[in-house]
Design a protein around this motif. Structure first.
Motif, PDB file in Angstrom:
ATOM      1  N   PRO A 233       0.822  -1.229   0.000  1.00 24.42           N
ATOM      2  CA  PRO A 233       0.000   0.000   0.000  1.00 24.42           C
ATOM      3  C   PRO A 233       0.847   1.266   0.000  1.00 24.42           C
ATOM      4  N   ARG A 234       2.006   1.233   0.634  1.00 27.61           N
ATOM      5  CA  ARG A 234       2.848   2.431   0.651  1.00 27.61           C
ATOM      6  C   ARG A 234       3.433   2.731  -0.722  1.00 27.61           C
ATOM      7  N   TRP A 235       3.747   1.696  -1.483  1.00 30.27           N
ATOM      8  CA  TRP A 235       4.211   1.938  -2.852  1.00 30.27           C
ATOM      9  C   TRP A 235       3.069   2.491  -3.708  1.00 30.27           C
ATOM     10  N   LEU A 236       1.882   1.934  -3.554  1.00 30.15           N
ATOM     11  CA  LEU A 236       0.732   2.436  -4.299  1.00 30.15           C
ATOM     12  C   LEU A 236       0.442   3.887  -3.947  1.00 30.15           C
ATOM     13  N   ALA A 237       0.570   4.222  -2.667  1.00 28.32           N
ATOM     14  CA  ALA A 237       0.357   5.610  -2.247  1.00 28.32           C
ATOM     15  C   ALA A 237       1.375   6.534  -2.874  1.00 28.32           C
ATOM     16  N   LYS A 238       2.624   6.111  -2.886  1.00 23.69           N
ATOM     17  CA  LYS A 238       3.670   6.940  -3.484  1.00 23.69           C
ATOM     18  C   LYS A 238       3.435   7.151  -4.974  1.00 23.69           C
ATOM     19  N   MET A 239       2.906   6.130  -5.647  1.00 23.63           N
ATOM     20  CA  MET A 239       2.628   6.222  -7.074  1.00 23.63           C
ATOM     21  C   MET A 239       1.347   7.002  -7.372  1.00 23.63           C
ATOM     22  N   GLY A 240       0.643   7.451  -6.321  1.00 21.36           N
ATOM     23  CA  GLY A 240      -0.571   8.218  -6.519  1.00 21.36           C
ATOM     24  C   GLY A 240      -1.795   7.388  -6.828  1.00 21.36           C
ATOM     25  N   MET A 241      -1.732   6.074  -6.630  1.00 20.17           N
ATOM     26  CA  MET A 241      -2.868   5.181  -6.909  1.00 20.17           C
ATOM     27  C   MET A 241      -3.758   5.125  -5.670  1.00 20.17           C
ATOM     28  N   THR A 242      -4.583   6.171  -5.495  1.00 24.89           N
ATOM     29  CA  THR A 242      -5.325   6.358  -4.258  1.00 24.89           C
ATOM     30  C   THR A 242      -6.261   5.199  -3.950  1.00 24.89           C
ATOM     31  N   GLU A 243      -7.083   4.819  -4.937  1.00 24.62           N
ATOM     32  CA  GLU A 243      -8.057   3.770  -4.691  1.00 24.62           C
ATOM     33  C   GLU A 243      -7.374   2.425  -4.431  1.00 24.62           C
ATOM     34  N   ASP A 244      -6.368   2.114  -5.230  1.00 21.67           N
ATOM     35  CA  ASP A 244      -5.652   0.855  -5.036  1.00 21.67           C
ATOM     36  C   ASP A 244      -4.939   0.819  -3.689  1.00 21.67           C
ATOM     37  N   PHE A 245      -4.385   1.962  -3.289  1.00 24.47           N
ATOM     38  CA  PHE A 245      -3.685   2.048  -2.008  1.00 24.47           C
ATOM     39  C   PHE A 245      -4.622   1.716  -0.849  1.00 24.47           C
ATOM     40  N   GLU A 246      -5.788   2.343  -0.822  1.00 23.95           N
ATOM     41  CA  GLU A 246      -6.706   2.119   0.288  1.00 23.95           C
ATOM     42  C   GLU A 246      -7.312   0.717   0.239  1.00 23.95           C
ATOM     43  N   ALA A 247      -7.577   0.226  -0.961  1.00 21.78           N
ATOM     44  CA  ALA A 247      -8.111  -1.132  -1.078  1.00 21.78           C
ATOM     45  C   ALA A 247      -7.094  -2.168  -0.604  1.00 21.78           C
ATOM     46  N   SER A 248      -5.826  -1.964  -0.984  1.00 21.81           N
ATOM     47  CA  SER A 248      -4.770  -2.872  -0.552  1.00 21.81           C
ATOM     48  C   SER A 248      -4.650  -2.880   0.969  1.00 21.81           C
ATOM     49  N   LEU A 249      -4.656  -1.705   1.567  1.00 23.79           N
ATOM     50  CA  LEU A 249      -4.529  -1.616   3.017  1.00 23.79           C
ATOM     51  C   LEU A 249      -5.722  -2.260   3.716  1.00 23.79           C
ATOM     52  N   GLN A 250      -6.920  -2.081   3.128  1.00 24.81           N
ATOM     53  CA  GLN A 250      -8.103  -2.683   3.729  1.00 24.81           C
ATOM     54  C   GLN A 250      -8.040  -4.208   3.697  1.00 24.81           C
ATOM     55  N   VAL A 251      -7.563  -4.751   2.577  1.00 22.95           N
ATOM     56  CA  VAL A 251      -7.411  -6.205   2.470  1.00 22.95           C
ATOM     57  C   VAL A 251      -6.411  -6.714   3.511  1.00 22.95           C
ATOM     58  N   LEU A 252      -5.314  -5.994   3.687  1.00 23.93           N
ATOM     59  CA  LEU A 252      -4.262  -6.424   4.604  1.00 23.93           C
ATOM     60  C   LEU A 252      -4.675  -6.303   6.064  1.00 23.93           C
ATOM     61  N   ARG A 253      -5.489  -5.318   6.381  1.00 28.40           N
ATOM     62  CA  ARG A 253      -5.854  -5.082   7.780  1.00 28.40           C
ATOM     63  C   ARG A 253      -7.144  -5.773   8.181  1.00 28.40           C
ATOM     64  N   GLY A 254      -7.899  -6.283   7.208  1.00 27.46           N
ATOM     65  CA  GLY A 254      -9.175  -6.914   7.513  1.00 27.46           C
ATOM     66  C   GLY A 254     -10.317  -6.006   7.119  1.00 27.46           C
ATOM     67  N   PHE A 255     -11.404  -6.576   6.619  1.00 27.63           N
ATOM     68  CA  PHE A 255     -12.485  -5.776   6.049  1.00 27.63           C
ATOM     69  C   PHE A 255     -13.364  -5.117   7.088  1.00 27.63           C
ATOM     70  N   ASP A 256     -13.276  -5.520   8.337  1.00 31.11           N
ATOM     71  CA  ASP A 256     -14.037  -4.851   9.382  1.00 31.11           C
ATOM     72  C   ASP A 256     -13.145  -3.974  10.252  1.00 31.11           C
ATOM     73  N   THR A 257     -11.955  -3.635   9.732  1.00 34.28           N
ATOM     74  CA  THR A 257     -11.006  -2.791  10.467  1.00 34.28           C
ATOM     75  C   THR A 257     -11.068  -1.360   9.954  1.00 34.28           C
ATOM     76  N   ASP A 258     -11.084  -0.410  10.866  1.00 32.03           N
ATOM     77  CA  ASP A 258     -11.053   1.003  10.486  1.00 32.03           C
ATOM     78  C   ASP A 258      -9.613   1.396  10.163  1.00 32.03           C
TER      79      ASP A 258
END
Length: 496
Positions: A233-258
């Protein structure tokens, strides 16, 4: 929407459809549903059976750990196969020594390229790139009829290892939550030791050509497995891929995690960093860059200067010098001890902390190497039939075992973890390549000089390694910070 132009970025990624990571870096499949219904649809979908963040991150780590297994297998391959390869291909000792060292040469080239590859096509993409020459290299070794194919294969395998050695610890650090980052990061070194042990064990029973074919398996499994894990997710964020960055982080942290707090922290870190992909060498003089780079390079260089690769590469000869007639079984035993000690480190890292383990590791290494050095010096003053000679032999063997345990408790895994944690995201490609190159260059020098030093004086060789281990202790006490329990952004901000 890009992070490069503004700190806030875009919130569209939060309100849009969650995408499933599947194909390649930044490529995701959309699922129907809005932000409001996203969580419930996830809970009802069998596709998303794994929701716990720890399980998700652990699975991603275990998949990329196939790369370090390949790394370790490459390093361990030359030890049990030396006699067979020399006999079958009619190689001299010097020609085989070239074969053994060429993996380091290939790894240096891979290290130079690794940062830029990981920067431009992502962490997953670089692992795919690294796997291809690894597979081709092992096949070339397996079908070699002369030294030319043997050398080419070793170079290709080494290139892949050089890319893997940088990319895997960086990927693991960037996907891990702060409370698991140490343990998961040490899986990298644990996998390397497992790869070495596999090569040692199989090499006792399997001919070298078949063993080379087995060498393609880790990367053969790694390539398809990479399609099913998210990009960093940090690489995606650096590349400006906002939606992919947040989706990646959500998958990694769990779908019911804030994830909103972590998202905002990563956004601020990316927004405050240099927007350019490339960083000039002159900018590395700034303290926020020079200090973490100095620490990262220093630890990775000192890791090799303590002599670990020289000792492991020539373990059989060292055991024979200590009085054992057969060095193969003790070498396997040493590899097994290394695996067990590294596994203990995996458990300790997020409990004890990085810095204290490095200090303990350096102290144990210094004392054990001093014991080995003194034992070899005294051994030469007694006849081979005397009881004192046998006592000195036992002490030298005990010292070697304790040294490997001490190395595995800290200096084996932690320098790679520290490097991946402290380097700011905007210089990670350049600085990480430099640090990895320094490690492989030092490894090449140590492995090339170890045999010469051992022929000169076994006790003197271990005295040199003792001095370096003592220097490592001083370096850790003065320079290395504790990174346990801190986010990557907090660690990198502390150097400003």
């Amino acid at each position: 929407m890009s992070f490069r132009g503004e700190e806030s970025g875009s919130e569209d990624g939060r309100g849009g459809d969650l995408k499933k990571p599947f194909l390649h870096t930044g490529s995701w499949y959309r699922m129907a549903g809005t932000m409001g219904s996203r969580q419930s649809s996830m809970m009802n979908s069998s596709t998303y059976a794994i929701r716990d963040s720890a399980i998700s991150v652990v699975l991603c780590t275990l998949i990329v750990a196939l790369g370090p297994i390949q790394f370790g297998f490459t390093g361990g391959y030359s030890s049990p196969t030396q006699d067979d390869i020399m006999a079958d291909l009619n190689l001299s000792l010097s020609e085989f020594s070239i074969f053994g060292s060429l993996s380091n040469v290939g790894a240096m080239v891979g290290a130079i390229a690794s940062g830029q590859i990981a920067e431009y096509i992502g962490r997953k993409g670089s692992l795919m790139i690294a796997s291809i020459p690894n597979i081709i290299g092992w096949l070339a070794i397996s079908f070699a009829r002369d030294s030319s194919f043997l050398y080419m294969g070793r170079l290709l395998a080494g290139f892949g290892v050089g890319v893997i050695s940088y990319t895997v610890p960086v990927y693991i650090a960037e996907i891990s939550p702060q409370n698991l980052r140490g343990a998961l990061g040490s899986v990298n070194q644990l996998s390397v030791t497992i790869g070495i042990l596999i090569a040692y064990l199989l090499g006792m029973f399997i001919r070298w050509r078949l063993l080379a074919v087995i060498g393609i398996l880790p990367c053969t499994f790694l390539i398809p497995a990479l399609f099913f894990i998210p990009e960093s997710p940090r690489w995606l964020a650096k590349m400006g891929m906002t939606e992919d960055f947040e989706a990646s982080l959500q998958v990694l942290r769990g779908f019911d995690t804030d994830i909103s707090a972590e998202v905002n922290e990563i956004k601020r870190s990316v927004a405050s960093s240099t927007r350019r992909t490339a960083i000039r060498f002159t900018q590395l003089k700034q303290r926020r860059y020079s200090l973490p780079l100095m620490i990262g390079i220093g630890l990775l260089v000192l890791q090799q200067l303590t002599g670990i690769n020289g000792i492991l590469f020539y373990a059989s000869n060292i055991f024979k010098a200590a009085g054992l007639t057969n060095g193969d079984l003790p070498t396997c035993g040493l590899g097994a001890i290394q695996v067990l000690a590294t596994a203990v480190t995996t458990w300790l890292l997020d409990r004890a902390g990085r810095r204290i383990l490095l200090i303990v590791s350096s102290i144990v290494m210094s004392l054990s190497l001093l014991l080995v050095s003194v034992a070899f010096f005294l051994e030469g003053t007694f006849s081979a039939d005397s009881d004192t000679y046998h006592i000195m032999s036992i002490l030298s063997l005990v010292g070697l075992v304790v040294y490997v345990i001490g190395f595995s408790l800290g200096m084996g895994a932690i320098p790679w973890i520290i490097m991946s944690e402290i380097l700011p995201v905007n210089i990670k490609s350049l600085a990480g390549s430099v640090a990895t190159l320094a490690n492989w260059l030092t490894s090449f020098v140590v492995t090339m000089t170890a045999n010469l030093l051992l022929n000169w004086s076994t006790g003197g060789t271990f005295a040199i390694y003792t001095a370096v281990s003592a220097l490592t202790l001083v370096f850790v006490i003065i320079w290395v910070p504790e990174t346990k329990g801190r986010t990557l952004e907090e660690i990198q901000w502390s150097f400003r």
